[in-house]
Design a protein around this motif. Sequence first.
Motif, PDB file in Angstrom:
ATOM      1  N   LEU A 173      -1.847  -2.048   1.148  1.00 28.21           N
ATOM      2  CA  LEU A 173      -2.252  -2.009   2.555  1.00 28.21           C
ATOM      3  C   LEU A 173      -2.581  -3.416   3.008  1.00 28.21           C
ATOM      4  N   ARG A 174      -2.319  -3.716   4.258  1.00 24.28           N
ATOM      5  CA  ARG A 174      -2.695  -5.012   4.823  1.00 24.28           C
ATOM      6  C   ARG A 174      -4.029  -4.841   5.544  1.00 24.28           C
ATOM      7  N   MET A 175      -5.053  -5.579   5.138  1.00 22.79           N
ATOM      8  CA  MET A 175      -6.358  -5.525   5.815  1.00 22.79           C
ATOM      9  C   MET A 175      -6.953  -6.923   5.780  1.00 22.79           C
ATOM     10  N   ALA A 176      -7.535  -7.353   6.898  1.00 27.63           N
ATOM     11  CA  ALA A 176      -8.149  -8.678   7.005  1.00 27.63           C
ATOM     12  C   ALA A 176      -7.205  -9.780   6.503  1.00 27.63           C
ATOM     13  N   GLY A 177      -5.932  -9.680   6.840  1.00 34.52           N
ATOM     14  CA  GLY A 177      -4.971 -10.739   6.529  1.00 34.52           C
ATOM     15  C   GLY A 177      -4.587 -10.859   5.070  1.00 34.52           C
ATOM     16  N   ARG A 178      -4.883  -9.830   4.288  1.00 38.92           N
ATOM     17  CA  ARG A 178      -4.529  -9.853   2.858  1.00 38.92           C
ATOM     18  C   ARG A 178      -3.833  -8.553   2.502  1.00 38.92           C
ATOM     19  N   ASP A 179      -3.136  -8.571   1.366  1.00 34.58           N
ATOM     20  CA  ASP A 179      -2.597  -7.329   0.809  1.00 34.58           C
ATOM     21  C   ASP A 179      -3.587  -6.773  -0.205  1.00 34.58           C
ATOM     22  N   TRP A 180      -3.846  -5.478  -0.106  1.00 38.63           N
ATOM     23  CA  TRP A 180      -4.780  -4.791  -1.004  1.00 38.63           C
ATOM     24  C   TRP A 180      -4.038  -3.665  -1.717  1.00 38.63           C
ATOM     25  N   THR A 181      -4.217  -3.589  -3.022  1.00 40.76           N
ATOM     26  CA  THR A 181      -3.612  -2.514  -3.806  1.00 40.76           C
ATOM     27  C   THR A 181      -4.651  -1.409  -4.017  1.00 40.76           C
ATOM     28  N   VAL A 182      -4.246  -0.178  -3.760  1.00 37.42           N
ATOM     29  CA  VAL A 182      -5.131   0.969  -3.962  1.00 37.42           C
ATOM     30  C   VAL A 182      -5.090   1.378  -5.432  1.00 37.42           C
ATOM     31  N   ARG A 183      -6.264   1.480  -6.048  1.00 39.36           N
ATOM     32  CA  ARG A 183      -6.344   2.003  -7.420  1.00 39.36           C
ATOM     33  C   ARG A 183      -7.347   3.159  -7.398  1.00 39.36           C
ATOM     34  N   ILE A 184      -6.979   4.253  -8.019  1.00 36.46           N
ATOM     35  CA  ILE A 184      -7.787   5.471  -7.926  1.00 36.46           C
ATOM     36  C   ILE A 184      -8.537   5.699  -9.229  1.00 36.46           C
ATOM     37  N   GLY A 185      -9.849   5.890  -9.099  1.00 40.35           N
ATOM     38  CA  GLY A 185     -10.688   6.183 -10.253  1.00 40.35           C
ATOM     39  C   GLY A 185     -11.206   7.612 -10.170  1.00 40.35           C
ATOM     40  N   ASN A 186     -11.893   8.040 -11.212  1.00 38.36           N
ATOM     41  CA  ASN A 186     -12.446   9.400 -11.273  1.00 38.36           C
ATOM     42  C   ASN A 186     -13.763   9.371 -12.020  1.00 38.36           C
ATOM     43  N   GLY A 187     -14.482  10.485 -11.950  1.00 41.19           N
ATOM     44  CA  GLY A 187     -15.705  10.614 -12.751  1.00 41.19           C
ATOM     45  C   GLY A 187     -16.944  10.721 -11.881  1.00 41.19           C
ATOM     46  N   HIS A 188     -17.171   9.755 -10.997  1.00 44.39           N
ATOM     47  CA  HIS A 188     -18.279   9.881 -10.035  1.00 44.39           C
ATOM     48  C   HIS A 188     -17.869  10.858  -8.948  1.00 44.39           C
ATOM     49  N   ALA A 189     -16.642  10.761  -8.512  1.00 44.73           N
ATOM     50  CA  ALA A 189     -16.062  11.685  -7.541  1.00 44.73           C
ATOM     51  C   ALA A 189     -14.573  11.759  -7.840  1.00 44.73           C
ATOM     52  N   PRO A 190     -13.961  12.918  -7.648  1.00 51.15           N
ATOM     53  CA  PRO A 190     -12.533  13.006  -7.955  1.00 51.15           C
ATOM     54  C   PRO A 190     -11.704  12.152  -6.995  1.00 51.15           C
ATOM     55  N   ALA A 191     -10.715  11.474  -7.534  1.00 55.11           N
ATOM     56  CA  ALA A 191      -9.783  10.662  -6.733  1.00 55.11           C
ATOM     57  C   ALA A 191     -10.521   9.697  -5.813  1.00 55.11           C
ATOM     58  N   HIS A 192     -11.287   8.820  -6.422  1.00 59.98           N
ATOM     59  CA  HIS A 192     -12.073   7.805  -5.722  1.00 59.98           C
ATOM     60  C   HIS A 192     -11.197   6.568  -5.499  1.00 59.98           C
ATOM     61  N   ALA A 193     -11.010   6.172  -4.246  1.00 58.94           N
ATOM     62  CA  ALA A 193     -10.140   5.025  -3.946  1.00 58.94           C
ATOM     63  C   ALA A 193     -10.903   3.712  -4.086  1.00 58.94           C
ATOM     64  N   THR A 194     -10.257   2.711  -4.681  1.00 57.25           N
ATOM     65  CA  THR A 194     -10.762   1.331  -4.681  1.00 57.25           C
ATOM     66  C   THR A 194      -9.630   0.448  -4.162  1.00 57.25           C
ATOM     67  N   PHE A 195      -9.993  -0.735  -3.660  1.00 60.58           N
ATOM     68  CA  PHE A 195      -9.009  -1.600  -2.998  1.00 60.58           C
ATOM     69  C   PHE A 195      -9.114  -3.001  -3.590  1.00 60.58           C
ATOM     70  N   TRP A 196      -7.991  -3.538  -4.078  1.00 66.37           N
ATOM     71  CA  TRP A 196      -7.969  -4.808  -4.807  1.00 66.37           C
ATOM     72  C   TRP A 196      -7.103  -5.796  -4.043  1.00 66.37           C
ATOM     73  N   SER A 197      -7.710  -6.880  -3.533  1.00 68.14           N
ATOM     74  CA  SER A 197      -6.937  -7.804  -2.710  1.00 68.14           C
ATOM     75  C   SER A 197      -6.202  -8.819  -3.576  1.00 68.14           C
ATOM     76  N   ASP A 198      -5.173  -9.435  -2.969  1.00 72.96           N
ATOM     77  CA  ASP A 198      -4.378 -10.423  -3.708  1.00 72.96           C
ATOM     78  C   ASP A 198      -5.138 -11.735  -3.866  1.00 72.96           C
ATOM     79  N   ASP A 199      -6.318 -11.875  -3.231  1.00 70.61           N
ATOM     80  CA  ASP A 199      -7.094 -13.113  -3.433  1.00 70.61           C
ATOM     81  C   ASP A 199      -8.453 -12.826  -4.094  1.00 70.61           C
ATOM     82  N   GLY A 200      -8.528 -11.758  -4.897  1.00 71.83           N
ATOM     83  CA  GLY A 200      -9.690 -11.602  -5.768  1.00 71.83           C
ATOM     84  C   GLY A 200     -10.887 -10.868  -5.186  1.00 71.83           C
ATOM     85  N   LEU A 201     -10.675 -10.024  -4.185  1.00 72.36           N
ATOM     86  CA  LEU A 201     -11.764  -9.166  -3.708  1.00 72.36           C
ATOM     87  C   LEU A 201     -11.489  -7.742  -4.181  1.00 72.36           C
ATOM     88  N   VAL A 202     -12.559  -7.046  -4.564  1.00 69.95           N
ATOM     89  CA  VAL A 202     -12.401  -5.649  -4.972  1.00 69.95           C
ATOM     90  C   VAL A 202     -13.433  -4.812  -4.225  1.00 69.95           C
TER      91      VAL A 202
END
Length: 339
Positions: A173-202
Amino acid sequence: MKISYPWDTPPENGTVQEVADGVLWLRLPLPMALDHVNVYALDDGDSWTLIDTGMKWGKVPAMWQTVLDGPLNGKPVARVMSTHHHPDHIGFNGWFVEQGAELFSTRTAFVLGRMLTLDAQEAYNEEQISFYRRAGMRADLLAARIKDRPFNFADMVHPLPLGFTRLSQDQVLRMAGRDWTVRIGNGHAPAHATFWSDDGLVLSGDQVIPSISSNIGVYPTEPDANPLDDWLVSCHAFQDFAQDDQLILPGHKVPFYGLRPRLRQLIENHESALDRMRVALKAPHTCGDLMEAVFKRTIKDGEYGLALVEALAHCNYLWHAGEVTRTLRDDGVYVWQMR
Ligand SMILES: [Zn+2]
């Protein structure tokens, strides 16, 4: 590498702190022991993308209006990204959709959030009571709990729309002028989305939080669930993407560097709790009686509910692994013991 925190002090509730170019960190209050949630606003030029929206209660609606008119410069919120379905994160999603925003969520998180928001209960039903009894909830606390109106998502969450836009694993996804990759985790809540930018923000939501561990709980909606296994699998999977220079922007507490050591701590905390339980469960125990073994301390009444569902997650983990047996006692309580 050690964990470090670039900002000692969080922004006051209803104010913002810029944490990276075009990425604003906001705090909103919560009416519980964990008294705040972090929300992020990403500047897309002529509009904003929000990461989570807080819980609907008290003065938060007015606070949102102040933020929109002030630090967000009156620009519209065009998109809301939902990390997971818990009410402290989705409280205003529907409200922003009514103002014209598009709601993004994993499918499971959206369906769960909408189901639980529609499912208002005036009183505890037998399915819930028997769940807490089986878990070995202390009798006086169970008796007190079932006298109260149950916790209802509808009380804390603005009605959600019928439809949403799906977030999927590895989507970019493009947000705030960067590309972010969606990675999905589980355990705290099912199918929890996280977003990882190409310049080191998570944007890690509650999948990775510093200094407190995310609740890993079993609930009446899936009594035999194994969320601790899901959690450990996710922690291990995220280790492959962890780098020392990433700035982690979590759903609670403060941004930090040190994803790799934090993931290691999260894994080790649960593994040592499981080891303490293996020792305790040489003798039969109810889940309620195991809490001190899990948490290494006495549990206060105010934290009992969350602690019990987390202890149950550890019991279910050992049960699914075939390490313990589970027997329903005559009084309707499960008793656990090492094989
Ligand atoms: Zn949360």
